[in-house]
Design a protein around this motif. Structure first.
Motif, short mmCIF file in Angstrom:
data_model
loop_
_atom_site.label_atom_id
_atom_site.label_comp_id
_atom_site.label_asym_id
_atom_site.label_seq_id
_atom_site.Cartn_x
_atom_site.Cartn_y
_atom_site.Cartn_z
N SER A 211 0.83 -1.14 -0.04
CA SER A 211 0.04 -0.03 -0.13
C SER A 211 0.86 1.30 0.02
N ALA A 212 1.99 1.30 -0.82
CA ALA A 212 2.75 2.22 -0.88
C ALA A 212 2.42 3.30 -1.84
N ARG A 213 3.18 4.63 -1.89
CA ARG A 213 2.52 5.74 -2.53
C ARG A 213 3.92 6.31 -2.92
N ASN A 214 3.73 7.17 -4.03
CA ASN A 214 4.85 8.04 -4.49
C ASN A 214 6.23 7.30 -4.82
N ILE A 215 6.11 6.05 -5.44
CA ILE A 215 7.26 5.40 -5.79
C ILE A 215 7.86 5.74 -7.00
N SER A 216 8.94 6.30 -7.34
CA SER A 216 9.35 6.71 -8.65
C SER A 216 10.88 6.13 -8.92
N THR A 217 11.38 6.68 -7.74
CA THR A 217 13.03 6.58 -8.35
C THR A 217 13.59 5.33 -7.68
N ALA A 219 15.90 5.04 -5.33
CA ALA A 219 15.97 5.16 -4.00
C ALA A 219 14.47 4.70 -3.25
N ASP A 220 13.39 5.10 -4.20
CA ASP A 220 12.29 4.73 -3.55
C ASP A 220 11.85 3.21 -3.53
N ILE A 221 12.34 2.60 -4.75
CA ILE A 221 12.48 1.01 -4.59
C ILE A 221 13.28 0.56 -3.68
N GLU A 222 14.33 1.10 -3.44
CA GLU A 222 15.19 0.38 -2.36
C GLU A 222 14.59 0.54 -0.95
N ASN A 223 14.15 1.68 -0.62
CA ASN A 223 13.51 1.74 0.75
C ASN A 223 12.18 1.07 1.01
N LEU A 224 11.39 0.85 -0.38
CA LEU A 224 10.30 0.02 -0.28
C LEU A 224 10.76 -1.38 -0.10
N GLY A 225 12.02 -1.71 -0.74
CA GLY A 225 12.30 -3.33 -0.47
C GLY A 225 12.75 -3.35 1.00
N ARG A 226 13.20 -2.45 1.67
CA ARG A 226 13.79 -2.49 3.00
C ARG A 226 12.37 -2.72 3.80
N LYS A 227 11.42 -2.03 3.65
CA LYS A 227 10.15 -2.09 4.27
C LYS A 227 9.63 -3.66 4.09
N ILE A 228 9.52 -4.22 2.86
CA ILE A 228 9.12 -5.42 2.69
C ILE A 228 9.76 -6.41 3.59
N LEU A 229 11.10 -6.19 3.62
CA LEU A 229 12.03 -7.26 4.60
C LEU A 229 11.48 -7.18 5.98
N LYS A 230 11.45 -5.70 6.53
CA LYS A 230 11.22 -5.59 7.65
C LYS A 230 9.97 -6.26 8.14
N THR A 231 8.60 -5.85 7.25
CA THR A 231 7.52 -6.55 7.70
C THR A 231 7.42 -7.78 7.41
N LEU A 232 8.04 -8.49 6.59
CA LEU A 232 7.81 -9.97 6.26
C LEU A 232 8.94 -10.82 6.97
N ASN A 233 10.02 -10.00 7.63
CA ASN A 233 11.14 -10.83 8.40
C ASN A 233 11.53 -11.79 7.31
N SER A 234 11.75 -11.46 5.89
CA SER A 234 12.30 -12.32 5.07
C SER A 234 13.88 -12.27 5.03
N GLU A 235 14.47 -13.17 4.20
CA GLU A 235 15.92 -13.01 4.17
C GLU A 235 16.30 -11.98 3.20
N SER A 236 15.53 -12.02 1.96
CA SER A 236 15.78 -11.17 0.75
C SER A 236 14.41 -10.90 -0.04
N VAL A 237 14.67 -9.70 -0.86
CA VAL A 237 13.51 -9.62 -1.67
C VAL A 237 14.02 -9.03 -3.10
N LEU A 238 13.81 -9.80 -4.09
CA LEU A 238 13.77 -9.50 -5.50
C LEU A 238 12.76 -8.84 -6.29
#
Length: 326
Positions: A211-217, A219-238
């Protein structure tokens, strides 16, 4: 890691694919007139074809790469189900652990195509939870198979096979047997895939799943990936990003951007299936995350250069990688 040696190791691996299987049917024809009954084209059928869809296509990618694939899914007691089992057999995919459910039809998606254009698609399916007895059979089959395989793919199309109980059981057993478990996510179930080895959303799935917003750069994608990892407690996201390649983020916050290897893009159909299949095989063969993502990226670059839902062979991968590093 040497990618050519990694591809050679694929043939020693076996992967369990858990998810919604379906038949993709194509009715090919030509249009010469408009119907007098309604303003719609009349399609004169010239041929009909059927292929594996959903989790079945993921399994097809596994065997195409030289490995062994098992499928745990649920289908109906109908002619379409018989066709699906036949298609699995033709691709040397083990279907012994597919569960039959008398109360649900086997999913079939029928596409009518004329003059290389899709005229209409007709889906026959019932979504939602399966009967408790069917769910128990699915879990039992997973319990029997997990000790036999080197990796697990959860191929969730939101039709009901990947229930919360099934998901919990799979992830727990994969941890017990120390084998990688990867997920091709469904947006509405995105936050349920906790503690997996890798999740492989495309950009749209990653944004909408969180449910993210204003994702364009970048850096935005990288930060979104970090949020996914934190939310899911997974080892990695591709995160697969079409013409921008892929962005891999591990639990230590390390970011690896991999540019696309596609020379020409004709059709992206099934590219996600190829990515997760190749990535999982590489992890099953004990590759590091970056090497696994790199070989998956090469595979995706090959498959998007083909028309329709396609797969990749070890020979194609070897040739592409060798030519790239010349």
């Amino acid at each position: 890691m040497n990618l050519l040696k990694l591809i050679e190791a694929f043939k020693k691996q076996s992967v369990l694919v858990i998810g919604d299987t379906m038949v993709d049917k194509f009715i090919w024809g030509k249009v010469g007139r408009i119907s007098p009954e309604a303003p719609v084209p009349v399609v004169e059928i010239t041929k009909e074809t059927e292929t594996l869809g959903g989790a079945g296509n993921v399994a097809n990618n596994i065997t195409s790469l030289g490995a062994k694939a098992y499928v745990v899914s649920a289908i109906g007691e109908d002619n379409t189900g018989n066709s699906l089992i036949k298609l699995l057999s033709e691709k040397n995919i083990n279907s012994d652990y597919v569960v039959y459910d008398a109360h649900r039809p086997t999913i079939i998606k029928t596409r009518i195509i004329a003059a290389s254009q899709q005229v209409v698609r007709v889906d026959r399916e019932i979504k939602g939870s399966f009967a408790h007895s069917t769910e128990l059979k699915i879990i039992k089959n997973i319990e029997q198979l997990l000790p036999k395989v080197n990796g697990v793919i959860i191929s969730d199309y939101g039709k009901g096979v990947v229930s919360p109980k099934v998901l919990t059981k799979v992830i727990a057993l994969a941890k017990k047997y120390k084998i990688p478990v990867t997920v091709d996510p469904k947006i509405e179930n995105f936050k349920k895939y906790k503690k997996v080895t890798t999740i492989t959303p495309n950009t749209k799935e990653a944004i909408e799943g969180m449910s993210a917003r204003n994702i364009s750069t970048d850096a935005d994608i990288e930060n979104l990936g970090r949020k996914i990892l934190k939310t899911l407690n997974s080892e990695s996201v591709l995160i697969t990003r079409s013409e921008k390649g892929m962005t891999l983020i591990d639990r230590n916050g390390r970011v690896t951007n991999i540019p696309t290897r596609a020379k020409e893009v004709y059709d992206v159909t099934g590219a996600g299936d190829t990515v997760i299949s190749t990535m999982t095989l590489a992890l099953a063969a004990k590759a590091d995350l970056i090497s696994a993502a790199e070989v998956a990226n090469f595979a995706a670059g090959i498959v998007v250069g083909k028309i329709g839902t396609a797969t990749v062979t070890p020979e194609e991968l070897n040739k592409t990688i060798t030519e790239f590093y010349k």
